[in-house]
Design a protein around this motif. Sequence first.
Motif, PDB file in Angstrom:
ATOM      1  N   ALA A   1       0.827  -1.210   0.000  1.00  0.00           N
ATOM      2  CA  ALA A   1       0.000   0.000   0.000  1.00  0.00           C
ATOM      3  C   ALA A   1       0.858   1.256   0.000  1.00  0.00           C
ATOM      4  N   VAL A   2       1.929   1.251   0.788  1.00  0.00           N
ATOM      5  CA  VAL A   2       2.793   2.422   0.902  1.00  0.00           C
ATOM      6  C   VAL A   2       3.538   2.699  -0.405  1.00  0.00           C
ATOM      7  N   LYS A   3       4.059   1.662  -1.042  1.00  0.00           N
ATOM      8  CA  LYS A   3       4.757   1.880  -2.313  1.00  0.00           C
ATOM      9  C   LYS A   3       3.821   2.503  -3.344  1.00  0.00           C
ATOM     10  N   ALA A   4       2.604   1.960  -3.433  1.00  0.00           N
ATOM     11  CA  ALA A   4       1.642   2.477  -4.411  1.00  0.00           C
ATOM     12  C   ALA A   4       1.247   3.915  -4.086  1.00  0.00           C
ATOM     13  N   ALA A   5       1.070   4.218  -2.803  1.00  0.00           N
ATOM     14  CA  ALA A   5       0.700   5.581  -2.410  1.00  0.00           C
ATOM     15  C   ALA A   5       1.833   6.566  -2.672  1.00  0.00           C
ATOM     16  N   GLY A   6       3.070   6.148  -2.367  1.00  0.00           N
ATOM     17  CA  GLY A   6       4.212   7.017  -2.625  1.00  0.00           C
ATOM     18  C   GLY A   6       4.343   7.354  -4.095  1.00  0.00           C
ATOM     19  N   HIS A   7       4.146   6.347  -4.933  1.00  0.00           N
ATOM     20  CA  HIS A   7       4.213   6.584  -6.378  1.00  0.00           C
ATOM     21  C   HIS A   7       3.106   7.526  -6.826  1.00  0.00           C
ATOM     22  N   ALA A   8       1.878   7.267  -6.335  1.00  0.00           N
ATOM     23  CA  ALA A   8       0.746   8.098  -6.745  1.00  0.00           C
ATOM     24  C   ALA A   8       0.943   9.560  -6.344  1.00  0.00           C
ATOM     25  N   ALA A   9       1.579   9.770  -5.186  1.00  0.00           N
ATOM     26  CA  ALA A   9       1.784  11.136  -4.691  1.00  0.00           C
ATOM     27  C   ALA A   9       3.060  11.778  -5.231  1.00  0.00           C
ATOM     28  N   GLY A  10       3.866  11.009  -5.928  1.00  0.00           N
ATOM     29  CA  GLY A  10       5.084  11.558  -6.522  1.00  0.00           C
ATOM     30  C   GLY A  10       6.211  11.803  -5.545  1.00  0.00           C
ATOM     31  N   ILE A  11       6.261  11.004  -4.448  1.00  0.00           N
ATOM     32  CA  ILE A  11       7.358  11.160  -3.485  1.00  0.00           C
ATOM     33  C   ILE A  11       8.144   9.850  -3.384  1.00  0.00           C
ATOM     34  N   ARG A  12       9.198   9.841  -2.594  1.00  0.00           N
ATOM     35  CA  ARG A  12      10.039   8.655  -2.430  1.00  0.00           C
ATOM     36  C   ARG A  12       9.447   7.739  -1.365  1.00  0.00           C
ATOM     37  N   TRP A  13       9.880   6.469  -1.378  1.00  0.00           N
ATOM     38  CA  TRP A  13       9.330   5.535  -0.399  1.00  0.00           C
ATOM     39  C   TRP A  13      10.401   4.614   0.161  1.00  0.00           C
ATOM     40  N   VAL A  14      10.168   4.217   1.420  1.00  0.00           N
ATOM     41  CA  VAL A  14      11.099   3.398   2.193  1.00  0.00           C
ATOM     42  C   VAL A  14      10.313   2.250   2.814  1.00  0.00           C
ATOM     43  N   THR A  15      10.914   1.060   2.873  1.00  0.00           N
ATOM     44  CA  THR A  15      10.239  -0.077   3.494  1.00  0.00           C
ATOM     45  C   THR A  15      11.060  -0.575   4.686  1.00  0.00           C
ATOM     46  N   VAL A  16      10.348  -0.813   5.798  1.00  0.00           N
ATOM     47  CA  VAL A  16      10.958  -1.343   7.018  1.00  0.00           C
ATOM     48  C   VAL A  16      10.144  -2.574   7.425  1.00  0.00           C
ATOM     49  N   PRO A  17      10.427  -3.730   6.807  1.00  0.00           N
ATOM     50  CA  PRO A  17       9.655  -4.927   7.136  1.00  0.00           C
ATOM     51  C   PRO A  17       9.966  -5.412   8.553  1.00  0.00           C
ATOM     52  N   THR A  18       8.927  -5.747   9.295  1.00  0.00           N
ATOM     53  CA  THR A  18       9.106  -6.257  10.655  1.00  0.00           C
ATOM     54  C   THR A  18       8.984  -7.775  10.703  1.00  0.00           C
ATOM     55  N   VAL A  19       8.712  -8.375   9.557  1.00  0.00           N
ATOM     56  CA  VAL A  19       8.730  -9.826   9.381  1.00  0.00           C
ATOM     57  C   VAL A  19       9.424 -10.106   8.051  1.00  0.00           C
ATOM     58  N   ALA A  20       9.904 -11.337   7.887  1.00  0.00           N
ATOM     59  CA  ALA A  20      10.527 -11.722   6.608  1.00  0.00           C
ATOM     60  C   ALA A  20       9.615 -12.728   5.927  1.00  0.00           C
ATOM     61  N   SER A  21       8.365 -12.305   5.700  1.00  0.00           N
ATOM     62  CA  SER A  21       7.350 -13.227   5.202  1.00  0.00           C
ATOM     63  C   SER A  21       7.085 -13.116   3.710  1.00  0.00           C
ATOM     64  N   THR A  22       7.606 -12.060   3.050  1.00  0.00           N
ATOM     65  CA  THR A  22       7.457 -11.921   1.604  1.00  0.00           C
ATOM     66  C   THR A  22       8.692 -11.224   1.044  1.00  0.00           C
ATOM     67  N   ASP A  23       8.761 -11.173  -0.287  1.00  0.00           N
ATOM     68  CA  ASP A  23       9.847 -10.427  -0.930  1.00  0.00           C
ATOM     69  C   ASP A  23       9.367  -9.062  -1.433  1.00  0.00           C
ATOM     70  N   ALA A  24       8.216  -8.607  -0.930  1.00  0.00           N
ATOM     71  CA  ALA A  24       7.676  -7.308  -1.332  1.00  0.00           C
ATOM     72  C   ALA A  24       8.570  -6.114  -0.996  1.00  0.00           C
ATOM     73  N   PRO A  25       9.323  -6.137   0.116  1.00  0.00           N
ATOM     74  CA  PRO A  25      10.022  -4.907   0.530  1.00  0.00           C
ATOM     75  C   PRO A  25      10.978  -4.325  -0.494  1.00  0.00           C
ATOM     76  N   ALA A  26      11.602  -5.160  -1.321  1.00  0.00           N
ATOM     77  CA  ALA A  26      12.639  -4.664  -2.225  1.00  0.00           C
ATOM     78  C   ALA A  26      12.129  -4.326  -3.619  1.00  0.00           C
ATOM     79  N   SER A  27      10.886  -4.629  -3.939  1.00  0.00           N
ATOM     80  CA  SER A  27      10.441  -4.579  -5.332  1.00  0.00           C
ATOM     81  C   SER A  27       9.857  -3.237  -5.754  1.00  0.00           C
ATOM     82  N   ALA A  28       9.725  -3.074  -7.074  1.00  0.00           N
ATOM     83  CA  ALA A  28       9.150  -1.871  -7.667  1.00  0.00           C
ATOM     84  C   ALA A  28       7.745  -2.137  -8.158  1.00  0.00           C
ATOM     85  N   LEU A  29       7.013  -2.932  -7.432  1.00  0.00           N
ATOM     86  CA  LEU A  29       5.618  -3.190  -7.779  1.00  0.00           C
ATOM     87  C   LEU A  29       4.820  -3.434  -6.514  1.00  0.00           C
ATOM     88  N   SER A  30       3.509  -3.274  -6.632  1.00  0.00           N
ATOM     89  CA  SER A  30       2.588  -3.600  -5.547  1.00  0.00           C
ATOM     90  C   SER A  30       1.511  -4.529  -6.063  1.00  0.00           C
TER      91      SER A  30
END
Length: 388
Positions: free
Chosen positions: A109-138
Amino acid sequence: MSDSTKVPAAQIRTMISPARYVQGKGAISRLGEFLAPIGSTPLLVSDDIVWGFVSHEVEKSLSSADLPTNRIVFNGVPSAKEVDRLSGLIQENGSDVIVALGGGSTIDAVKAAGHAAGIRWVTVPTVASTDAPASALSVIYSEDGVFEEYRFFPRNPDLVLVDTQLVANAPASFLAAGVGDALATWLEARATQRAFATTMAGGLPTLSGTALAKLSWDVLWENALPALDAVRDNLVTPAVERVVEANTLLSGLGFESGGLAAAHAIHNGLTAAPQTHGLAHGEKVNIGSLTQLVLEGAPSDEIRDFVEFTTRVGLPNTLTEIGLTVDDDEDLRRVAETASAPEDTIHNMPFEVSVDDVTSALKSIERLSRGIRERAGLPEPKWYKAEN
């Protein structure tokens, strides 16, 4: 170069990645240090549970970097509605970077919102349950949790920061789910390579992307079981560090620049079956991985090893364990139809795959896995019932 003379995606090879990856025990205490060069007015997004155990360190770290702590609540599902809400809050707060703290849903949700708003985005995963944190897609879902679409962005996160003690403090089932997601990376990357198919990065697979996918697979087979034992006692060991990196970074780079195929498409199909909605992403992906091996006609020893290993990890490899049966014809057909949608990645397989093929392969895994588990002396599958 004009549009008419651009090289087609099918003729280029490309690889993409986050700008910086940070991992280690206690890493969240240095969030402010790594965030400050990216933006001065961050907007933090997390649910209340996550904020309850990260807020002290996050506030202290941001304060030491002269950054304000402005946090809003994530509503639980990365839907189009939630993305629009977060994007509006970015504008209201005048934020120049948005930070996701939590699991894959918050991060998407955050990656998509950051893109929509035209700002930068950072991910801080608190679990290692997916590979979503590093990707350029949502991955975007309906309000009811049914897969709707992939949204692609022109860049990856500016920062991925993983505190391995937070990962070790979470239930081991989260790490196991990440193993399920990451094991698919190599299976799908090798299929994409054989098919000369286009990856999520927008070109043919690079040698690097494919090699990282294979490295993720190798690391998990060597380290997943001892890592899971360690996190059951909330310990960070070298095996835990390796598995966290495999689940998060290696798998993230490998799936995006190596390619997706049937396993994740079948995951998407399974979201059309309400019985599976309470399962983790990686648990459904594991069903997709085994189904892909059946579709490929993979060697029997490869399938046997996969079923035995994923059973020991604690991942489902039967319909029973995801709340379905071989007699659920209508549900399984709907799963197969959704997985076989024209735009989905099942068409990256190096052969044609039909709805009938997927339905038959899904039905076959029940008896197949039960037999393998019985011969290996492993536990029988337990029925999964989704919470209402």
